[in-house]
Motif scaffolding. Structure first.
Motif, PDB file in Angstrom:
ATOM      1  N   PRO A  92       0.814  -1.229   0.000  1.00  0.00           N
ATOM      2  CA  PRO A  92       0.000   0.000   0.000  1.00  0.00           C
ATOM      3  C   PRO A  92       0.843   1.274   0.000  1.00  0.00           C
ATOM      4  O   PRO A  92       0.447   2.288  -0.584  1.00  0.00           O
ATOM      5  CB  PRO A  92      -0.828  -0.118   1.292  1.00  0.00           C
ATOM      6  CG  PRO A  92      -0.143  -1.145   2.117  1.00  0.00           C
ATOM      7  CD  PRO A  92       0.520  -2.083   1.172  1.00  0.00           C
ATOM      8  N   TYR A  93       2.022   1.221   0.635  1.00  0.00           N
ATOM      9  CA  TYR A  93       2.904   2.395   0.640  1.00  0.00           C
ATOM     10  C   TYR A  93       3.364   2.718  -0.779  1.00  0.00           C
ATOM     11  O   TYR A  93       3.281   3.867  -1.230  1.00  0.00           O
ATOM     12  CB  TYR A  93       4.115   2.151   1.543  1.00  0.00           C
ATOM     13  CG  TYR A  93       5.169   3.235   1.439  1.00  0.00           C
ATOM     14  CD1 TYR A  93       5.060   4.409   2.182  1.00  0.00           C
ATOM     15  CD2 TYR A  93       6.262   3.095   0.572  1.00  0.00           C
ATOM     16  CE1 TYR A  93       6.026   5.417   2.073  1.00  0.00           C
ATOM     17  CE2 TYR A  93       7.210   4.093   0.457  1.00  0.00           C
ATOM     18  CZ  TYR A  93       7.087   5.252   1.209  1.00  0.00           C
ATOM     19  OH  TYR A  93       8.028   6.260   1.082  1.00  0.00           O
ATOM     20  N   VAL A  94       3.845   1.681  -1.496  1.00  0.00           N
ATOM     21  CA  VAL A  94       4.309   1.884  -2.869  1.00  0.00           C
ATOM     22  C   VAL A  94       3.168   2.374  -3.749  1.00  0.00           C
ATOM     23  O   VAL A  94       3.344   3.266  -4.577  1.00  0.00           O
ATOM     24  CB  VAL A  94       4.904   0.581  -3.437  1.00  0.00           C
ATOM     25  CG1 VAL A  94       5.180   0.719  -4.939  1.00  0.00           C
ATOM     26  CG2 VAL A  94       6.196   0.219  -2.697  1.00  0.00           C
ATOM     27  N   LYS A  95       1.980   1.821  -3.544  1.00  0.00           N
ATOM     28  CA  LYS A  95       0.823   2.229  -4.351  1.00  0.00           C
ATOM     29  C   LYS A  95       0.517   3.708  -4.170  1.00  0.00           C
ATOM     30  O   LYS A  95       0.233   4.429  -5.139  1.00  0.00           O
ATOM     31  CB  LYS A  95      -0.397   1.394  -3.958  1.00  0.00           C
ATOM     32  CG  LYS A  95      -1.620   1.671  -4.815  1.00  0.00           C
ATOM     33  CD  LYS A  95      -2.781   0.768  -4.428  1.00  0.00           C
ATOM     34  CE  LYS A  95      -4.005   1.056  -5.291  1.00  0.00           C
ATOM     35  NZ  LYS A  95      -5.162   0.182  -4.913  1.00  0.00           N
ATOM     36  N   GLU A  96       0.594   4.190  -2.942  1.00  0.00           N
ATOM     37  CA  GLU A  96       0.348   5.612  -2.668  1.00  0.00           C
ATOM     38  C   GLU A  96       1.385   6.486  -3.361  1.00  0.00           C
ATOM     39  O   GLU A  96       1.048   7.516  -3.960  1.00  0.00           O
ATOM     40  CB  GLU A  96       0.381   5.862  -1.160  1.00  0.00           C
ATOM     41  CG  GLU A  96      -0.831   5.327  -0.400  1.00  0.00           C
ATOM     42  CD  GLU A  96      -0.767   5.685   1.069  1.00  0.00           C
ATOM     43  OE1 GLU A  96       0.092   6.527   1.444  1.00  0.00           O
ATOM     44  OE2 GLU A  96      -1.561   5.124   1.846  1.00  0.00           O
ATOM     45  N   VAL A  97       2.644   6.086  -3.283  1.00  0.00           N
ATOM     46  CA  VAL A  97       3.719   6.868  -3.905  1.00  0.00           C
ATOM     47  C   VAL A  97       3.583   6.859  -5.432  1.00  0.00           C
ATOM     48  O   VAL A  97       3.754   7.896  -6.084  1.00  0.00           O
ATOM     49  CB  VAL A  97       5.102   6.321  -3.490  1.00  0.00           C
ATOM     50  CG1 VAL A  97       6.205   7.048  -4.245  1.00  0.00           C
ATOM     51  CG2 VAL A  97       5.307   6.464  -1.991  1.00  0.00           C
TER      52      VAL A  97
END
Length: 341
Positions: A92-97
């Motif tokens: 989810p962190y990578v998706k947000e970035v």
């Protein structure tokens, strides 16, 4: 014809001995690294803000320090990387970035890899292998360790363990050191390896200044592998390297075999520029008749159609006594009509 690297093709003819290069190769073979040739080397921590990356690094990461510094301002990950015991937060962190910075393709893969590495590292104190830099006044030029450096930026670490060369290495030493660092990594494509080897050859004076045996010693590979690299770099067709870059060819052995082909032969081997056969247009699909079909009705219909098309002679001895025979007769007529088009 492709531009040659100079001198004879790999394995043919004789190349004059170069005492200086021979000495270099002997040193490389014995020590497996050019770093030992540089004097005044020390290991200490240095500020990450004083480091400048090498744009010619063979890894060709699509995520750089400028982007990482922007990301940590809006999406800091230090707390998540150090407080979580599992990696569930990474996706989810990578998706947000990715959404915030409109990242695409290899950028996404490189970012994910860096975030995973940062999570594994967690802090500067846990890094086992220092990066390698050379010092120019107050600036440190990164030679080896770009992923480790970028991961430190992600973790917002202020310092990084570094092996510092007080003298600028020669371009050959720098290229070789980066080759040694990256040659066994899966992320380094065949095209990246070929361009790096081409640069190493140019650094020592071109193809005429180096033998295959010397090249094998420099890159730490067998003579057979060195031969294959040379074959590809001296390919008959100028199209081979672009095709390798596009990912049409990914294995060195296959590329070396293709290097012997002309443009037309290469395209034919790779199936480039050839029309694909449309199986659907090769003829009508066979018609199957159900076991319970009324064969007398089918016979009446087929004979009427055959008479109108003036091909009634095809049915003189036709047997419509069962569905299988009726189906075969019908398909025969359809084939004849297709051939007549």
């Amino acid at each position: 014809m492709a531009r040659k690297l100079g001198g004879n093709r790999a394995g043919s003819g004789k190349v004059a001995s170069n005492p200086g290069l021979d000495k270099w190769v002997d040193s490389i073979a014995n020590h497996s690294s050019s770093a030992s040739k540089v004097k005044d080397v020390m290991v200490k921590t240095i500020p990450v803000d004083y480091i400048v990356t090498d744009e010619n690094n063979p890894r060709k990461l699509h995520v750089d320090s400028k982007l990482i510094k922007k990301i940590i301002q809006t999406h800091p990950l230090k707390d998540q990387a150090t407080s979580n015991t599992d990696s569930e937060w990474i996706e989810p962190y990578v998706k947000e970035v990715v959404e915030a910075y409109s990242l695409q393709g290899k950028e996404i893969g490189d970012l994910t890899s860096l975030v995973e590495f940062a999570f594994s590292l967690q802090s500067a104190e846990k890094m086992l292998h220092p990066v390698v830099v050379w010092k120019e006044e107050s600036t440190f030029h990164l030679m080896v360790g770009e992923r480790r450096y970028l991961s430190h930026l992600l973790l917002q670490e202020t310092h990084i363990y570094s092996r510092i060369h007080l003298e600028r290495p020669s371009q050959f030493e720098l290229d070789l050191l980066q080759w040694k660092e990256n040659m066994d990594r899966e992320e380094m494509s065949l095209y990246d390896r070929l361009t790096r080897i081409q640069k190493l050859i140019e650094d020592v004076g071109g193809r005429s200044a180096i033998t295959v045996v010397q090249l094998a010693a420099i890159i730490g590979k067998s003579r057979t592998v060195a031969h294959r690299y040379i074959y590809v770099l001296e390919a008959k067709s100028d199209l081979l390297m672009p095709y390798i870059k596009e990912g049409r060819v990914t294995e060195l052995k296959k590329a070396a075999e293709l290097a012997k082909l002309t443009d037309s032969e290469l395209n034919a081997r790779l199936g480039i520029g050839q029309k694909k056969v449309d199986k659907k247009s090769s003829g009508p699909a066979p018609i199957k008749i159900n076991k319970g079909a009324d064969t007398k009705a089918i016979e009446k219909l087929v004979r009427a159609a055959a008479e109108s098309l003036d091909i009634g002679d095809l049915l003189e001895s036709a047997d419509f006594s069962n569905p299988k025979n009726a189906g075969e007769i019908l398909n025969t007529i359809l084939s004849k009509l297709s051939e007549a088009k």
